[in-house]
Write a protein that holds these residues in place. Structure first.
Motif, PDB file in Angstrom:
ATOM      1  N   MET A  44       0.592  -1.212   0.106  1.00 52.88           N
ATOM      2  CA  MET A  44       0.005  -0.207   0.004  1.00 52.88           C
ATOM      3  C   MET A  44       0.887   1.149   0.113  1.00 52.88           C
ATOM      4  N   THR A  45       0.545   2.000  -0.770  1.00 45.73           N
ATOM      5  CA  THR A  45       1.542   3.495  -0.913  1.00 45.73           C
ATOM      6  C   THR A  45       0.603   4.463  -0.008  1.00 45.73           C
ATOM      7  N   GLU A  46       1.311   5.250   0.938  1.00 47.18           N
ATOM      8  CA  GLU A  46       0.882   6.165   1.778  1.00 47.18           C
ATOM      9  C   GLU A  46       1.189   7.565   1.271  1.00 47.18           C
ATOM     10  N   ILE A  47       0.386   8.363   1.003  1.00 46.73           N
ATOM     11  CA  ILE A  47       0.661   9.679   0.679  1.00 46.73           C
ATOM     12  C   ILE A  47       0.209  10.662   1.539  1.00 46.73           C
ATOM     13  N   GLU A  48       0.924  11.485   2.386  1.00 44.04           N
ATOM     14  CA  GLU A  48       0.521  12.358   3.338  1.00 44.04           C
ATOM     15  C   GLU A  48       0.991  13.677   2.932  1.00 44.04           C
ATOM     16  N   ALA A  49       0.189  14.866   3.446  1.00 47.35           N
ATOM     17  CA  ALA A  49       0.607  16.245   3.603  1.00 47.35           C
ATOM     18  C   ALA A  49       1.092  16.156   5.067  1.00 47.35           C
ATOM     19  N   VAL A  50       2.302  16.896   5.348  1.00 52.77           N
ATOM     20  CA  VAL A  50       2.620  17.050   6.722  1.00 52.77           C
ATOM     21  C   VAL A  50       1.938  18.154   7.358  1.00 52.77           C
ATOM     22  N   PRO A  51       1.092  18.048   8.227  1.00 53.12           N
ATOM     23  CA  PRO A  51       0.545  19.280   8.686  1.00 53.12           C
ATOM     24  C   PRO A  51       1.317  20.365   9.204  1.00 53.12           C
ATOM     25  N   ASP A  52       0.829  21.414   8.701  1.00 47.25           N
ATOM     26  CA  ASP A  52       1.431  22.704   8.760  1.00 47.25           C
ATOM     27  C   ASP A  52       2.696  23.114   8.108  1.00 47.25           C
ATOM     28  N   LEU A  53       3.279  22.102   7.462  1.00 47.46           N
ATOM     29  CA  LEU A  53       4.471  22.360   6.809  1.00 47.46           C
ATOM     30  C   LEU A  53       4.395  22.098   5.016  1.00 47.46           C
ATOM     31  N   PRO A  54       4.943  22.749   4.263  1.00 47.11           N
ATOM     32  CA  PRO A  54       4.982  22.545   2.683  1.00 47.11           C
ATOM     33  C   PRO A  54       5.809  21.233   2.314  1.00 47.11           C
ATOM     34  N   VAL A  55       5.279  20.125   2.803  1.00 47.63           N
ATOM     35  CA  VAL A  55       5.771  19.021   2.705  1.00 47.63           C
ATOM     36  C   VAL A  55       4.732  17.811   2.223  1.00 47.63           C
ATOM     37  N   ILE A  56       5.315  16.858   1.258  1.00 44.62           N
ATOM     38  CA  ILE A  56       4.555  15.771   0.942  1.00 44.62           C
ATOM     39  C   ILE A  56       5.485  14.499   1.366  1.00 44.62           C
ATOM     40  N   ARG A  57       4.959  13.728   2.004  1.00 43.49           N
ATOM     41  CA  ARG A  57       5.431  12.232   2.245  1.00 43.49           C
ATOM     42  C   ARG A  57       4.919  11.061   1.580  1.00 43.49           C
ATOM     43  N   ILE A  58       5.798  10.169   0.864  1.00 41.76           N
ATOM     44  CA  ILE A  58       5.252   9.261   0.251  1.00 41.76           C
ATOM     45  C   ILE A  58       5.837   7.905   0.945  1.00 41.76           C
ATOM     46  N   VAL A  59       5.348   7.050   1.341  1.00 34.55           N
ATOM     47  CA  VAL A  59       6.092   5.687   2.036  1.00 34.55           C
ATOM     48  C   VAL A  59       5.365   4.356   1.200  1.00 34.55           C
ATOM     49  N   ARG A  60       6.253   3.779   0.790  1.00 37.79           N
ATOM     50  CA  ARG A  60       5.736   2.367   0.017  1.00 37.79           C
ATOM     51  C   ARG A  60       6.872   1.347   0.513  1.00 37.79           C
ATOM     52  N   GLU A  61       6.373  -0.027   0.806  1.00 38.10           N
ATOM     53  CA  GLU A  61       7.258  -1.010   0.887  1.00 38.10           C
ATOM     54  C   GLU A  61       7.402  -2.044  -0.263  1.00 38.10           C
ATOM     55  N   PHE A  62       8.484  -2.319  -0.764  1.00 36.00           N
ATOM     56  CA  PHE A  62       8.829  -3.290  -1.856  1.00 36.00           C
ATOM     57  C   PHE A  62       9.248  -4.579  -1.525  1.00 36.00           C
ATOM     58  N   GLU A  63       8.979  -5.714  -2.110  1.00 36.94           N
ATOM     59  CA  GLU A  63       9.477  -7.075  -2.095  1.00 36.94           C
ATOM     60  C   GLU A  63      10.813  -7.397  -2.568  1.00 36.94           C
ATOM     61  N   ALA A  64      11.566  -6.287  -2.321  1.00 39.07           N
ATOM     62  CA  ALA A  64      12.816  -6.525  -2.971  1.00 39.07           C
ATOM     63  C   ALA A  64      13.847  -5.806  -2.100  1.00 39.07           C
ATOM     64  N   PRO A  65      15.369  -6.223  -2.217  1.00 34.94           N
ATOM     65  CA  PRO A  65      16.390  -5.519  -1.183  1.00 34.94           C
ATOM     66  C   PRO A  65      16.403  -4.023  -1.763  1.00 34.94           C
ATOM     67  N   PRO A  66      17.016  -3.139  -0.818  1.00 34.84           N
ATOM     68  CA  PRO A  66      17.145  -1.728  -1.237  1.00 34.84           C
ATOM     69  C   PRO A  66      18.081  -1.379  -2.478  1.00 34.84           C
ATOM     70  N   GLU A  67      19.070  -2.593  -2.795  1.00 31.87           N
ATOM     71  CA  GLU A  67      20.057  -2.450  -3.909  1.00 31.87           C
ATOM     72  C   GLU A  67      19.132  -2.308  -5.216  1.00 31.87           C
ATOM     73  N   ARG A  68      18.218  -3.286  -5.395  1.00 33.19           N
ATOM     74  CA  ARG A  68      17.265  -3.580  -6.428  1.00 33.19           C
ATOM     75  C   ARG A  68      16.321  -2.550  -6.705  1.00 33.19           C
ATOM     76  N   VAL A  69      15.578  -2.125  -5.625  1.00 36.93           N
ATOM     77  CA  VAL A  69      14.806  -0.855  -5.761  1.00 36.93           C
ATOM     78  C   VAL A  69      15.590   0.187  -5.979  1.00 36.93           C
ATOM     79  N   PHE A  70      16.851   0.681  -5.363  1.00 36.05           N
ATOM     80  CA  PHE A  70      17.455   1.931  -5.730  1.00 36.05           C
ATOM     81  C   PHE A  70      17.898   1.891  -7.286  1.00 36.05           C
ATOM     82  N   ARG A  71      18.165   0.496  -7.893  1.00 44.52           N
ATOM     83  CA  ARG A  71      18.796   0.569  -9.170  1.00 44.52           C
ATOM     84  C   ARG A  71      17.646   0.958 -10.055  1.00 44.52           C
ATOM     85  N   ALA A  72      16.239   0.647  -9.906  1.00 44.21           N
ATOM     86  CA  ALA A  72      14.959   0.961 -10.477  1.00 44.21           C
ATOM     87  C   ALA A  72      14.851   2.373 -10.550  1.00 44.21           C
TER      88      ALA A  72
END
Length: 157
Positions: free
Chosen positions: A1-29
């Protein structure tokens, strides 16, 4: 599941997502232009790389197109820091708002079982711009893009 949120009272958007692959493979993509074009954006969009120098101090530009209605939009920026399998810090601008820029930090956190959590934090100029961005339909592109990234990573197994 992808989480997309506006950080309250800041001009910030945060997106969080988990993947079934190690960081090296995700980074490469994220940094390999041939892989990036296979997952970036909504399914209805084709991405073409114009410039891609994924290293600290490098630059990038790509064009997103949808043939069905002649939609076309260009995006560009700079890679400020590229730390393999750990983080990417970059700027983002797009043709529709050439004076606007966001600063995005994307981290690749290792999880148990050879998995990875990606956290993308974007800072924009104002809360108004943050809210316009969230209303622009960017959530569709992010969610569908990450679904396509899942498929790409699964196919590389």
């Amino acid at each position: 599941m992808t989480e997309i949120e506006a950080v309250p009272d800041l001009p910030v958007i945060r997106i969080v997502r988990e993947f079934e692959a190690p960081p090296e493979r995700v980074f490469r993509a994220f940094v390999d232009p041939d892989l990036f074009t296979q997952w970036c954006g909504p399914r209805s969009i084709d991405t073409t790389i114009d410039v891609w120098d994924a290293r600290t101090g490098g630059e990038w530009r790509y064009t997103a197109r949808r043939a069905s209605d002649d939609f076309r939009m260009g995006f560009w920026g700079s890679f400020h820091e590229v730390r393999p399998a750990e983080r990417i810090v970059q700027t983002w601008s797009y043709d529709g708002a050439p004076d606007g820029v966001s600063l995005e930090t994307t981290t690749f956190e290792p999880l148990d079982g050879g998995r990875c959590r990606v956290v993308a934090t974007s800072v924009v100029e104002s809360i108004e711009i943050r809210d316009q961005t969230l209303r622009s339909g960017m959530d569709v592109g992010v969610r569908e893009g990450y679904e396509q990234l899942d498929e790409l990573l699964e196919g590389e197994s």
